[in-house]
Design an enzyme around this catalytic site. Structure first.
Site, short mmCIF file in Angstrom:
data_model
loop_
_atom_site.label_atom_id
_atom_site.label_comp_id
_atom_site.label_asym_id
_atom_site.label_seq_id
_atom_site.Cartn_x
_atom_site.Cartn_y
_atom_site.Cartn_z
N GLU A 1 -26.48 60.62 -56.00
CA GLU A 1 -27.79 61.27 -55.97
C GLU A 1 -28.57 60.85 -57.21
O GLU A 1 -28.08 61.00 -58.33
CB GLU A 1 -27.60 62.79 -55.99
CG GLU A 1 -28.91 63.54 -56.07
CD GLU A 1 -28.74 65.04 -56.37
OE1 GLU A 1 -27.63 65.46 -56.74
OE2 GLU A 1 -29.74 65.75 -56.24
N ILE B 1 -39.58 55.98 -66.93
CA ILE B 1 -39.80 54.90 -67.90
C ILE B 1 -40.78 55.44 -68.93
O ILE B 1 -41.71 56.19 -68.57
CB ILE B 1 -40.40 53.65 -67.19
CG1 ILE B 1 -39.42 53.08 -66.16
CG2 ILE B 1 -40.84 52.58 -68.18
CD1 ILE B 1 -38.15 52.46 -66.73
N GLN C 1 -44.67 51.78 -68.57
CA GLN C 1 -44.67 51.91 -67.10
C GLN C 1 -45.46 50.79 -66.42
O GLN C 1 -46.34 50.19 -67.02
CB GLN C 1 -45.26 53.27 -66.69
CG GLN C 1 -44.31 54.42 -66.99
CD GLN C 1 -44.92 55.79 -66.75
OE1 GLN C 1 -46.01 55.92 -66.20
NE2 GLN C 1 -44.23 56.82 -67.19
N VAL C 2 -45.14 50.58 -65.15
CA VAL C 2 -45.79 49.59 -64.29
C VAL C 2 -45.77 48.18 -64.92
O VAL C 2 -46.75 47.45 -64.87
CB VAL C 2 -47.22 50.02 -63.88
CG1 VAL C 2 -47.67 49.27 -62.62
CG2 VAL C 2 -47.30 51.50 -63.61
N ARG C 3 -44.65 47.85 -65.54
CA ARG C 3 -44.46 46.49 -66.09
C ARG C 3 -43.15 45.91 -65.58
O ARG C 3 -42.55 45.06 -66.23
CB ARG C 3 -44.43 46.53 -67.61
CG ARG C 3 -45.77 46.88 -68.18
CD ARG C 3 -45.70 46.88 -69.68
NE ARG C 3 -46.96 47.35 -70.22
CZ ARG C 3 -47.18 47.50 -71.50
NH1 ARG C 3 -46.25 47.24 -72.37
NH2 ARG C 3 -48.35 47.94 -71.92
N GLY C 4 -42.65 46.48 -64.50
CA GLY C 4 -41.43 45.94 -63.90
C GLY C 4 -40.15 46.54 -64.47
O GLY C 4 -39.06 46.22 -64.02
N GLY D 1 -39.10 49.72 -64.37
CA GLY D 1 -38.48 50.65 -63.42
C GLY D 1 -37.69 49.89 -62.37
O GLY D 1 -36.61 50.32 -61.95
N ALA E 1 -44.31 59.45 -56.52
CA ALA E 1 -43.52 58.24 -56.84
C ALA E 1 -42.91 57.60 -55.60
O ALA E 1 -42.15 56.64 -55.72
CB ALA E 1 -42.43 58.59 -57.84
N GLY F 1 -44.17 55.66 -53.51
CA GLY F 1 -44.57 54.25 -53.44
C GLY F 1 -43.60 53.38 -54.24
O GLY F 1 -43.19 52.31 -53.78
N1 ACO Z 1 -46.51 55.25 -57.09
C1 ACO Z 1 -46.64 54.14 -56.32
N2 ACO Z 1 -46.25 52.91 -56.72
C2 ACO Z 1 -45.70 52.81 -57.96
C3 ACO Z 1 -45.55 53.92 -58.82
C4 ACO Z 1 -45.98 55.20 -58.35
N3 ACO Z 1 -45.86 56.30 -59.09
N4 ACO Z 1 -45.00 53.50 -59.98
C5 ACO Z 1 -44.80 52.18 -59.83
N5 ACO Z 1 -45.22 51.77 -58.62
C6 ACO Z 1 -45.18 50.43 -58.07
C7 ACO Z 1 -45.74 49.39 -59.03
O1 ACO Z 1 -47.13 49.24 -58.87
C8 ACO Z 1 -44.98 48.14 -58.63
O2 ACO Z 1 -45.58 47.57 -57.49
P1 ACO Z 1 -45.62 45.96 -57.30
O3 ACO Z 1 -44.18 45.54 -57.21
O4 ACO Z 1 -46.36 45.78 -56.03
O5 ACO Z 1 -46.30 45.43 -58.50
C9 ACO Z 1 -43.61 48.69 -58.20
O6 ACO Z 1 -43.81 50.08 -57.89
C10 ACO Z 1 -42.56 48.57 -59.28
O7 ACO Z 1 -43.11 49.09 -60.47
P2 ACO Z 1 -42.40 49.07 -61.88
O8 ACO Z 1 -43.34 48.48 -62.87
O9 ACO Z 1 -41.05 48.46 -61.80
O10 ACO Z 1 -42.26 50.64 -62.12
P3 ACO Z 1 -42.26 51.44 -63.49
O11 ACO Z 1 -41.64 50.66 -64.58
O12 ACO Z 1 -43.59 52.03 -63.76
O13 ACO Z 1 -41.27 52.65 -63.10
C11 ACO Z 1 -41.48 54.96 -62.48
C12 ACO Z 1 -41.60 53.49 -62.04
C13 ACO Z 1 -40.04 55.24 -62.88
C14 ACO Z 1 -41.86 55.86 -61.33
C15 ACO Z 1 -42.41 55.15 -63.72
O14 ACO Z 1 -43.72 54.80 -63.37
C16 ACO Z 1 -42.40 56.55 -64.28
O15 ACO Z 1 -41.60 56.85 -65.16
N6 ACO Z 1 -43.29 57.45 -63.80
C17 ACO Z 1 -43.39 58.81 -64.28
C18 ACO Z 1 -42.16 59.62 -63.92
C19 ACO Z 1 -41.88 59.63 -62.43
O16 ACO Z 1 -42.78 59.79 -61.61
N7 ACO Z 1 -40.59 59.47 -62.08
C20 ACO Z 1 -40.14 59.51 -60.69
C21 ACO Z 1 -40.03 60.93 -60.26
S1 ACO Z 1 -39.18 61.12 -58.73
C22 ACO Z 1 -37.56 61.20 -59.16
O17 ACO Z 1 -37.26 61.13 -60.29
C23 ACO Z 1 -36.49 61.31 -58.12
#
Ligand code: ACO
Length: 362
Positions: free
Chosen positions: A97, A103, A108-111, A113, A141, A143
Site C-alpha cells: 500500500e 517531492i 516538483q514536476v521535474r521528473g 516523482g 494527484a 494525473g
Molecule cells: N496532477 C497531474 N499530473 C501531475 C501531477 C499532479 N498533481 N504532478 C505531476 N504530474 C505529472 C507531470 O506533469 C508529469 O507529466 P509528464 O510526464 O507528461 O511531463 C508526470 O506527472 C510526472 O511528473 P514528475 O515530475 O515525475 O512528478 P513530481 O516530481 O512532481 O512528483 C508528486 C509528483 C509526488 C505528486 C509531487 O508533485 C508532489 O509531491 N505533490 C504534492 C504532494 C502530493 O500531491 N502527493 C500525492 C498525494 S496522493 C498520495 O500520496 C497517495
C-alpha cells in the site's frame, strides 16, 4: 523512546545507514530502534507535512513512525531528502500500500516523482517479492499516478486487499501491476526492447509488397539516411506532409518555423509600445502566432490561404522597414523556409459551406 533505523539501498540492495555520506540516492527508512535514524524520519515528516497540506500532522507522524510502515526516501547529492514514499508491505497478500508520497516543493514536476516511483517499483519486485501496488490517490494527484501506470481498474482480487487499505475522503483507489520483464529504472531500454520485438514480428509476418529493410547497426548521423524513411516522408525538421489533417500539417509547419532563429521578429504581433507608430503604417498586421491562432480555429483549409498570410506578413515587413533592412532579410529567410513547404502540404476535400462560414466569421 522512538528509535529508528535507516537501511540505505545501494542501487536497490540494502546497505547500512552508517555508510559514508557519498551515499546512494535511495534508502528505506524504518522505525526500528536506532536513535541516529530518528532524524531521517523527522525530516521526512516535515517534507510530508509541507507537501500534503490536507493531511493532519499527527496522522503523518503516526503513519511514518508506525513500525509496520516504511518510507522509501530519495536523497540529493548533498545528503538532504528530496522526496519520500511511505508504504506498508503486505508481502503474503502480494501487494504494497502506498500510504503517501511527496517531492519537496522546489523539486516538483521535474521528473523526480517518476524516478522515485520507478526505483520503488524495482525495490518491491526484487526485495519484497511484491508485484502489485495499491493506493488511495489524492484527487489532485491522480494525473501523476496515471502516468506511473496506476489505474482505477483494480485487477488484484478484492479478497486479497479489501479491508487492508486505508481510505481517504477526496481520494481515488488506484492500482498498478508490476511486470517482471520491465526494468522500471530503464524505461527507455524496456521500450526499445518492445519496439524491437514488434518490428521483428512485423518483419516476420510481412506480406507481399512490403519492403523489409535489414535494420541499423549504427544510428546514422543524418536521420534522412535511415533506409526506407523517405517512403513515409519523415523530415528532419519534424513535420510530415503525408500524415494527418491539413490543420495538423500546418500546425507542425508553424511549430517548425518558430524554432528557427530567423523567425524571431515574426513570432508575435508587433505592438506600438515596442515599435512606436507601427499600427498607423501597417493596417493589416500578420505574424506567426496569429497564423497559429487562425489555424487552431481551423481557418486554413487551402494552401493559398496560408500563402496569402505569409505574403501579407512579408509585405508588411518590407513596407515598414524597407527592402534592405536586417529584419527584412530575416523575413525573406522565413518566407523561403515556409513557401516550398506550403507547396507540399496535402489539401483534403473541402466542403464549400465550411469555407463560406469561415469567411463570414472573419
Ligand atoms: N496532477 C497531474 N499530473 C501531475 C501531477 C499532479 N498533481 N504532478 C505531476 N504530474 C505529472 C507531470 O506533469 C508529469 O507529466 P509528464 O510526464 O507528461 O511531463 C508526470 O506527472 C510526472 O511528473 P514528475 O515530475 O515525475 O512528478 P513530481 O516530481 O512532481 O512528483 C508528486 C509528483 C509526488 C505528486 C509531487 O508533485 C508532489 O509531491 N505533490 C504534492 C504532494 C502530493 O500531491 N502527493 C500525492 C498525494 S496522493 C498520495 O500520496 C497517495
Amino acid at each position: 523512546m522512538l528509535c529508528l533505523n535507516v537501511v540505505r539501498l545501494h542501487s536497490i540492495f540494502c546497505v547500512e545507514m552508517e555508510e559514508e555520506r557519498s551515499k546512494p540516492e535511495f534508502a528505506v527508512v524504518h522505525n526500528d530502534r536506532k536513535f541516529s535514524n530518528m532524524i531521517q524520519l523527522l525530516h521526512l515528516r516535515n517534507l510530508f507535512s509541507k507537501a500534503l497540506v490536507k493531511m493532519p500532522r499527527d496522522y503523518v507522524v503516526k503513519m511514518i513512525f508506525d513500525r509496520r510502515h516504511f518510507t522509501y526516501a530519495m536523497y540529493r547529492e548533498d545528503g538532504t531528502i528530496v522526496g519520500g514514499l511511505c508504504f506498508r508491505p503486505f508481502t503474503n497478500r502480494g501487494f504494497a500500500e502506498v500510504v503517501f508520497l511527496a517531492i519537496a516543493h522546489g523539486d516538483q514536476v521535474r521528473g523526480k516523482g517518476t524516478r522515485l516511483m520507478n526505483h520503488f517499483k524495482e525495490y518491491c519486485k526484487h526485495e519484497l517479492g511484491i508485484n502489485y501496488l495499491l493506493t488511495y490517490a489524492d484527487n489532485f494527484a491522480t494525473g501523476y499516478f496515471k502516468k506511473q501506470g496506476f489505474t482505477a481498474d483494480i485487477t488484484l482480487p478484492a479478497t486479497q486487499w479489501k479491508g487492508y487499505i486505508k481510505d481517504y475522503d477526496g481520494g481515488t483507489m488506484m492500482g498498478c501491476r508490476l511486470y517482471q520483464h520491465i526494468d522500471y529504472r530503464d524505461m527507455s531500454g524496456s521500450i526499445r526492447e518492445v519496439i524491437k520485438e514488434m518490428c521483428h514480428n512485423l518483419a516476420k509476418n510481412a506480406g507481399e509488397g512490403v519492403i523489409v529493410y535489414p535494420g541499423l547497426s549504427d544510428f546514422p548521423y543524418d536521420i534522412n539516411h535511415i533506409p526506407g524513411l523517405e517512403h513515409v516522408n519523415h523530415r528532419e525538421d519534424g513535420w510530415s506532409t503525408k500524415t494527418g489533417t491539413f490543420y495538423g500539417q500546418v500546425s507542425s509547419l508553424l511549430a517548425a518555423v518558430m524554432k528557427e532563429s530567423f523567425s524571431l521578429p515574426f513570432r508575435e504581433p508587433v505592438s506600438d509600445s515596442h515599435v512606436p507608430g507601427y499600427s498607423t503604417v501597417i493596417r493589416n498586421p500578420m505574424d506567426l502566432s496569429t497564423m497559429r491562432m487562425k489555424n487552431d480555429e481551423r481557418w486554413y483549409v487551402t494552401r493559398d490561404q496560408l500563402r496569402a498570410d505569409v505574403k501579407l506578413m512579408i509585405d508588411n515587413c518590407v513596407l515598414f522597414n524597407g527592402p534592405r533592412h536586417e529584419v527584412t532579410r530575416l523575413g525573406n529567410e522565413t518566407v523561403n523556409f515556409l513557401m516550398p513547404r506550403i507547396d507540399k502540404l496535402v489539401e483534403y476535400a473541402i466542403d464549400d459551406s465550411d469555407i463560406r462560414n469561415k469567411k463570414l466569421r472573419v
